[in-house]
Design an enzyme around this catalytic site. Structure first.
Site, PDB file in Angstrom:
ATOM      1  CE  LYS A 115      -2.272  -0.147   0.065  1.00  0.00           C
ATOM      2  NZ  LYS A 115      -2.687  -0.625  -1.801  1.00  0.00           N
TER       3      LYS A 115
ATOM      4  NE  ARG B 232      -0.446  -6.564   0.350  1.00  0.00           N
ATOM      5  CZ  ARG B 232      -0.518  -5.840   0.055  1.00  0.00           C
ATOM      6  NH1 ARG B 232       0.524  -4.628   1.073  1.00  0.00           N
ATOM      7  NH2 ARG B 232      -0.369  -5.515  -1.535  1.00  0.00           N
TER       8      ARG B 232
ATOM      9  NE  ARG C 167       2.465   0.844  -9.418  1.00  0.00           N
ATOM     10  CZ  ARG C 167       2.331   0.641  -7.654  1.00  0.00           C
ATOM     11  NH1 ARG C 167       1.288   0.839  -6.826  1.00  0.00           N
ATOM     12  NH2 ARG C 167       2.606  -0.993  -7.279  1.00  0.00           N
TER      13      ARG C 167
ATOM     14  NE  ARG D  19       6.529  -2.749  -6.536  1.00  0.00           N
ATOM     15  CZ  ARG D  19       5.322  -2.451  -6.181  1.00  0.00           C
ATOM     16  NH1 ARG D  19       5.080  -0.832  -5.480  1.00  0.00           N
ATOM     17  NH2 ARG D  19       4.280  -3.518  -5.868  1.00  0.00           N
TER      18      ARG D  19
ATOM     19  NE  ARG E 257       0.989  -6.809  -7.301  1.00  0.00           N
ATOM     20  CZ  ARG E 257       1.457  -5.804  -7.696  1.00  0.00           C
ATOM     21  NH1 ARG E 257       1.765  -5.484  -9.070  1.00  0.00           N
ATOM     22  NH2 ARG E 257       1.283  -3.754  -6.981  1.00  0.00           N
TER      23      ARG E 257
HETATM   24  P1  ADP Z   1       0.951  -3.237  -3.404  1.00  0.00           P
HETATM   25  O1  ADP Z   1      -0.308  -2.191  -3.132  1.00  0.00           O
HETATM   26  O2  ADP Z   1       0.991  -1.941  -4.353  1.00  0.00           O
HETATM   27  O3  ADP Z   1       0.116  -4.183  -4.441  1.00  0.00           O
HETATM   28  P2  ADP Z   1       3.079  -3.063  -2.097  1.00  0.00           P
HETATM   29  O4  ADP Z   1       3.972  -2.683  -2.117  1.00  0.00           O
HETATM   30  O5  ADP Z   1       2.195  -2.545  -1.368  1.00  0.00           O
HETATM   31  O6  ADP Z   1       2.516  -3.205  -3.410  1.00  0.00           O
HETATM   32  O7  ADP Z   1       3.195  -5.132  -1.975  1.00  0.00           O
HETATM   33  C1  ADP Z   1       3.622  -5.150  -2.569  1.00  0.00           C
HETATM   34  C2  ADP Z   1       4.038  -7.315  -2.586  1.00  0.00           C
HETATM   35  O8  ADP Z   1       4.590  -7.165  -0.950  1.00  0.00           O
HETATM   36  C3  ADP Z   1       2.577  -7.474  -2.443  1.00  0.00           C
HETATM   37  O9  ADP Z   1       2.179  -7.988  -3.501  1.00  0.00           O
HETATM   38  C4  ADP Z   1       3.454  -8.560  -1.178  1.00  0.00           C
HETATM   39  O10 ADP Z   1       4.301  -9.662  -1.883  1.00  0.00           O
HETATM   40  C5  ADP Z   1       4.284  -7.767  -0.144  1.00  0.00           C
HETATM   41  N1  ADP Z   1       3.152  -7.480   1.012  1.00  0.00           N
HETATM   42  C6  ADP Z   1       3.393  -6.804   1.390  1.00  0.00           C
HETATM   43  N2  ADP Z   1       3.047  -5.931   2.830  1.00  0.00           N
HETATM   44  C7  ADP Z   1       2.113  -7.312   2.348  1.00  0.00           C
HETATM   45  C8  ADP Z   1       1.693  -7.460   3.995  1.00  0.00           C
HETATM   46  N3  ADP Z   1       1.102  -7.025   4.596  1.00  0.00           N
HETATM   47  N4  ADP Z   1       1.337  -9.216   3.797  1.00  0.00           N
HETATM   48  C9  ADP Z   1       1.912 -10.098   2.641  1.00  0.00           C
HETATM   49  N5  ADP Z   1       2.670  -9.680   2.271  1.00  0.00           N
HETATM   50  C10 ADP Z   1       2.871  -8.478   1.466  1.00  0.00           C
END
Ligand code: ADP
Length: 217
Positions: free
Chosen positions: A13, A89, A128, A159, A170
């Site tokens: 994404k 999410r 990654r 990360r 996750r």
């Molecule tokens: P990925 O899509 O690879 O899991 P992101 O960078 O989008 O990684 O998100 C990393 C973390 O940030 C998530 O695992 C969560 O803990 C937090 N996070 C990001 N966006 C949200 C959201 N909309 N609601 C709740 N937690 C979020």
């Protein structure tokens, strides 16, 4: 353009949002990047978010919805199109987004699902690495190449939540909380899908082709 990108962790994404934001001159709002920045700034938001993120859990809806309400209102005030990467999410976040748009008297262009099989997500996330400087992600082969960010030459790091134990959690969190959004947007006639298996260029090509078909400029 007001676009929601849907897809599991590692579905690409963020990378696709980077391509689209340049091509369509819109803002990319990545909630993950925003939270990681808050953590490195040591802000209150960062302190709140860190323990959830480290475990691969979601940051509470109330926190995320507050942030998005403010950000989308700012974009509308500037008449600026945007791509949401990582929000919504959960179903409450999706409901809140639809309410925000209604209040702002605007419509979502589409929710675009980048569809990638689960085994491929695990494979991608485990190899990654992320650039400390520009947040671009890259995949290391078994020899550990590349050593620096191919985009800007910055230092790469893994990360915390890209470590094996957290990846499984996750994906479970995604299946439980985020997958239901596919039906949520489908029921509203807003869902489109692209096959997310292939090179980044192939996937961008599919998305742009879809946008052309839908008359999105
Ligand atoms: P990925 O899509 O690879 O899991 P992101 O960078 O989008 O990684 O998100 C990393 C973390 O940030 C998530 O695992 C969560 O803990 C937090 N996070 C990001 N966006 C949200 C959201 N909309 N609601 C709740 N937690 C979020």
């Amino acid at each position: 353009m007001r676009l929601v990108l849907l897809g599991g962790p590692g579905s690409g994404k963020g990378t696709q949002a980077d391509v689209l934001k340049e091509k369509y001159k819109v803002i990319k709002l990545s909630t993950g990047d925003l939270l990681r920045q808050a953590i490195s700034d040591g802000s209150d938001l960062g302190k709140q978010a860190k323990s959830y993120m480290d475990k691969g859990e979601l940051v509470p809806d109330s926190v995320m919805i507050g942030i998005l309400d403010k950000k989308t209102a700012e974009f509308e005030a500037k008449k600026q199109g945007y791509i949401l990467d990582g929000f919504p999410r959960t179903l409450p976040q999706a409901d809140a987004l639809m309410d925000m748009l209604k209040q702002q008297k605007v419509e979502l262009t589409m929710a675009l699902l980048i569809d990638v099989p689960e085994a491929e997500l695990v494979r991608r996330l485990s190899s990654r690495w992320t650039c400390k400087n520009c947040s671009a992600t890259t995949f290391k082969d078994p020899d550990g190449n590349p050593v620096v960010c191919p985009q800007c030459g910055g230092e790469l790091y893994q990360r915390d939540d890209d470590k094996k134990e957290t990846i499984i959690n996750r994906i479970e969190v995604y299946n439980k909380n985020t997958r239901p959004l596919i039906t949520f947007f489908k029921d509203k006639g807003l869902l489109e899908e692209v096959n997310g298996y292939g090179t980044f260029e192939e996937i961008s090509g599919r998305i742009i082709e879809l946008f052309v078909m839908k008359g999105i400029k």
